[in-house]
Scaffold this motif. Structure first.
Motif, PDB file in Angstrom:
ATOM      1  N   LEU A   5      -4.573   1.945 -10.433  1.00  0.00           N
ATOM      2  CA  LEU A   5      -3.635   0.831 -10.373  1.00  0.00           C
ATOM      3  C   LEU A   5      -2.530   1.060 -11.403  1.00  0.00           C
ATOM      4  O   LEU A   5      -2.623   0.626 -12.544  1.00  0.00           O
ATOM      5  CB  LEU A   5      -4.363  -0.497 -10.642  1.00  0.00           C
ATOM      6  CG  LEU A   5      -5.550  -0.821  -9.741  1.00  0.00           C
ATOM      7  CD1 LEU A   5      -6.140  -2.171 -10.089  1.00  0.00           C
ATOM      8  CD2 LEU A   5      -5.161  -0.747  -8.276  1.00  0.00           C
ATOM      9  N   PHE A   6      -1.515   1.796 -10.966  1.00  0.00           N
ATOM     10  CA  PHE A   6      -0.324   1.960 -11.782  1.00  0.00           C
ATOM     11  C   PHE A   6       0.873   2.135 -10.867  1.00  0.00           C
ATOM     12  O   PHE A   6       0.736   2.394  -9.682  1.00  0.00           O
ATOM     13  CB  PHE A   6      -0.480   3.063 -12.837  1.00  0.00           C
ATOM     14  CG  PHE A   6      -0.390   4.479 -12.361  1.00  0.00           C
ATOM     15  CD1 PHE A   6       0.673   5.281 -12.729  1.00  0.00           C
ATOM     16  CD2 PHE A   6      -1.383   5.027 -11.565  1.00  0.00           C
ATOM     17  CE1 PHE A   6       0.752   6.605 -12.311  1.00  0.00           C
ATOM     18  CE2 PHE A   6      -1.320   6.345 -11.144  1.00  0.00           C
ATOM     19  CZ  PHE A   6      -0.248   7.135 -11.519  1.00  0.00           C
ATOM     20  N   ALA A   7       2.054   1.938 -11.428  1.00  0.00           N
ATOM     21  CA  ALA A   7       3.279   1.756 -10.643  1.00  0.00           C
ATOM     22  C   ALA A   7       3.510   2.812  -9.569  1.00  0.00           C
ATOM     23  O   ALA A   7       3.900   2.478  -8.451  1.00  0.00           O
ATOM     24  CB  ALA A   7       4.485   1.667 -11.575  1.00  0.00           C
ATOM     25  N   ASP A  12       1.854  -2.645  -5.614  1.00  0.00           N
ATOM     26  CA  ASP A  12       2.691  -3.852  -5.504  1.00  0.00           C
ATOM     27  C   ASP A  12       3.382  -3.911  -4.144  1.00  0.00           C
ATOM     28  O   ASP A  12       3.505  -4.985  -3.542  1.00  0.00           O
ATOM     29  CB  ASP A  12       3.709  -3.926  -6.641  1.00  0.00           C
ATOM     30  CG  ASP A  12       4.640  -2.733  -6.695  1.00  0.00           C
ATOM     31  OD1 ASP A  12       4.233  -1.608  -6.318  1.00  0.00           O
ATOM     32  OD2 ASP A  12       5.795  -2.913  -7.120  1.00  0.00           O
ATOM     33  N   PRO A  37      -3.811   0.456 -15.611  1.00  0.00           N
ATOM     34  CA  PRO A  37      -2.984  -0.358 -16.505  1.00  0.00           C
ATOM     35  C   PRO A  37      -2.220  -1.488 -15.819  1.00  0.00           C
ATOM     36  O   PRO A  37      -1.791  -2.424 -16.493  1.00  0.00           O
ATOM     37  CB  PRO A  37      -2.016   0.655 -17.129  1.00  0.00           C
ATOM     38  CG  PRO A  37      -2.000   1.814 -16.190  1.00  0.00           C
ATOM     39  CD  PRO A  37      -3.342   1.840 -15.545  1.00  0.00           C
ATOM     40  N   ASP A  38      -2.052  -1.443 -14.513  1.00  0.00           N
ATOM     41  CA  ASP A  38      -1.297  -2.490 -13.809  1.00  0.00           C
ATOM     42  C   ASP A  38      -2.165  -3.601 -13.239  1.00  0.00           C
ATOM     43  O   ASP A  38      -1.661  -4.489 -12.560  1.00  0.00           O
ATOM     44  CB  ASP A  38      -0.471  -1.874 -12.670  1.00  0.00           C
ATOM     45  CG  ASP A  38       0.803  -1.238 -13.169  1.00  0.00           C
ATOM     46  OD1 ASP A  38       1.038  -1.226 -14.391  1.00  0.00           O
ATOM     47  OD2 ASP A  38       1.578  -0.749 -12.327  1.00  0.00           O
ATOM     48  N   ARG A  39      -3.446  -3.584 -13.513  1.00  0.00           N
ATOM     49  CA  ARG A  39      -4.338  -4.576 -12.898  1.00  0.00           C
ATOM     50  C   ARG A  39      -3.873  -6.014 -13.143  1.00  0.00           C
ATOM     51  O   ARG A  39      -3.787  -6.803 -12.202  1.00  0.00           O
ATOM     52  CB  ARG A  39      -5.771  -4.390 -13.365  1.00  0.00           C
ATOM     53  CG  ARG A  39      -6.708  -5.361 -12.643  1.00  0.00           C
ATOM     54  CD  ARG A  39      -8.151  -5.231 -13.093  1.00  0.00           C
ATOM     55  NE  ARG A  39      -8.938  -6.223 -12.402  1.00  0.00           N
ATOM     56  CZ  ARG A  39      -9.854  -5.954 -11.493  1.00  0.00           C
ATOM     57  NH1 ARG A  39     -10.120  -4.708 -11.169  1.00  0.00           N
ATOM     58  NH2 ARG A  39     -10.530  -6.927 -10.916  1.00  0.00           N
ATOM     59  N   GLN A  40      -3.581  -6.367 -14.381  1.00  0.00           N
ATOM     60  CA  GLN A  40      -3.174  -7.749 -14.672  1.00  0.00           C
ATOM     61  C   GLN A  40      -1.868  -8.108 -13.976  1.00  0.00           C
ATOM     62  O   GLN A  40      -1.724  -9.207 -13.435  1.00  0.00           O
ATOM     63  CB  GLN A  40      -3.064  -7.978 -16.174  1.00  0.00           C
ATOM     64  CG  GLN A  40      -4.421  -8.017 -16.853  1.00  0.00           C
ATOM     65  CD  GLN A  40      -4.315  -8.291 -18.336  1.00  0.00           C
ATOM     66  OE1 GLN A  40      -3.254  -8.181 -18.936  1.00  0.00           O
ATOM     67  NE2 GLN A  40      -5.444  -8.657 -18.948  1.00  0.00           N
ATOM     68  N   ARG A  41      -0.927  -7.196 -13.961  1.00  0.00           N
ATOM     69  CA  ARG A  41       0.346  -7.438 -13.274  1.00  0.00           C
ATOM     70  C   ARG A  41       0.099  -7.656 -11.779  1.00  0.00           C
ATOM     71  O   ARG A  41       0.681  -8.548 -11.165  1.00  0.00           O
ATOM     72  CB  ARG A  41       1.306  -6.256 -13.487  1.00  0.00           C
ATOM     73  CG  ARG A  41       2.682  -6.460 -12.860  1.00  0.00           C
ATOM     74  CD  ARG A  41       3.600  -5.275 -13.152  1.00  0.00           C
ATOM     75  NE  ARG A  41       3.175  -4.044 -12.521  1.00  0.00           N
ATOM     76  CZ  ARG A  41       3.435  -3.713 -11.253  1.00  0.00           C
ATOM     77  NH1 ARG A  41       4.111  -4.523 -10.481  1.00  0.00           N
ATOM     78  NH2 ARG A  41       3.013  -2.571 -10.772  1.00  0.00           N
ATOM     79  N   LEU A  42      -0.787  -6.877 -11.197  1.00  0.00           N
ATOM     80  CA  LEU A  42      -1.102  -7.022  -9.776  1.00  0.00           C
ATOM     81  C   LEU A  42      -1.853  -8.325  -9.500  1.00  0.00           C
ATOM     82  O   LEU A  42      -1.623  -8.962  -8.475  1.00  0.00           O
ATOM     83  CB  LEU A  42      -1.888  -5.809  -9.285  1.00  0.00           C
ATOM     84  CG  LEU A  42      -1.112  -4.479  -9.352  1.00  0.00           C
ATOM     85  CD1 LEU A  42      -2.044  -3.306  -9.074  1.00  0.00           C
ATOM     86  CD2 LEU A  42       0.078  -4.482  -8.415  1.00  0.00           C
TER      87      LEU A  42
END
Length: 183
Positions: A5-7, A12, A37-42
């Motif tokens: 899970l990263f950009a 997204d 690192p993008d889990r919370q953003r997702l």
């Protein structure tokens, strides 16, 4: 979806596409396996899009457990927004007979043939991804036909044995080409 899970992986984009999918097919579900690192953003994006009851974040799982989660999937999305050198998760999906819907970029575009063993979409754009997902989710016969072709292709062209033979052939050619010519 399975992966980090990263950009660069485009999760997204997949979530935005899923927002469009559930508007047309409210019974649709998306499993996302992996962490990063993008889990919370997702998670925030899932909440903003109002698709929480349609999306399940599984986190990281060992291979066996992951295969059990993905076994019943009709489709595996690989929405990368960068040029994946190979995209092993798409090949693994094909081995299972699951239709890959991939970004038409990098190595993915080399072994997934549009409308033959999967579907390709423009990277970074949720609408074509949503359209491809809807097409497969609404046409079981198409999903099964492409899934069967994906599995056949993977078994004949992407197996570990086949790839090792290809690497061996490549190394032999490289060694042969490096040898000095006889005088």
């Amino acid at each position: 979806y399975a992966g980090r899970l990263f950009a660069k992986k485009g999760v997204d984009v997949l979530l935005r596409a899923m927002g469009k999918v559930v508007n047309r097919l409210p019974e649709s579900r998306l499993l996302i396996a992996g962490d990063g690192p993008d889990r919370q953003r997702l998670e925030r994006l899932i909440e903003q899009l109002g698709i929480g009851r349609h999306v399940r974040l599984l986190g990281h799982h060992p291979r066996e457990a992951l295969e059990q989660h993905l076994a019943g999937a009709w489709v595996q999305a690989v929405p990368s927004v960068w040029e994946e050198p190979f995209g092993v998760v798409a090949a693994e999906a094909m081995m299972r007979g699951t239709v890959p819907v991939v970004s038409d970029t990098g190595g993915l575009s080399e072994y997934v043939t549009h409308e033959v063993n999967g579907l390709k979409v423009a990277p970074g754009n949720p609408q074509p991804l949503a359209d491809a997902l809807l097409r497969l989710l609404q046409d079981r016969e198409l999903a099964e036909r492409l899934g069967h072709a994906a599995r056949t292709h993977a078994l004949t062209q992407l197996s570990e044995e086949r790839l090792l033979c290809q690497f061996g052939d490549l190394y032999e050619r490289l060694l042969r080409d490096r040898r000095p010519a006889a005088s």
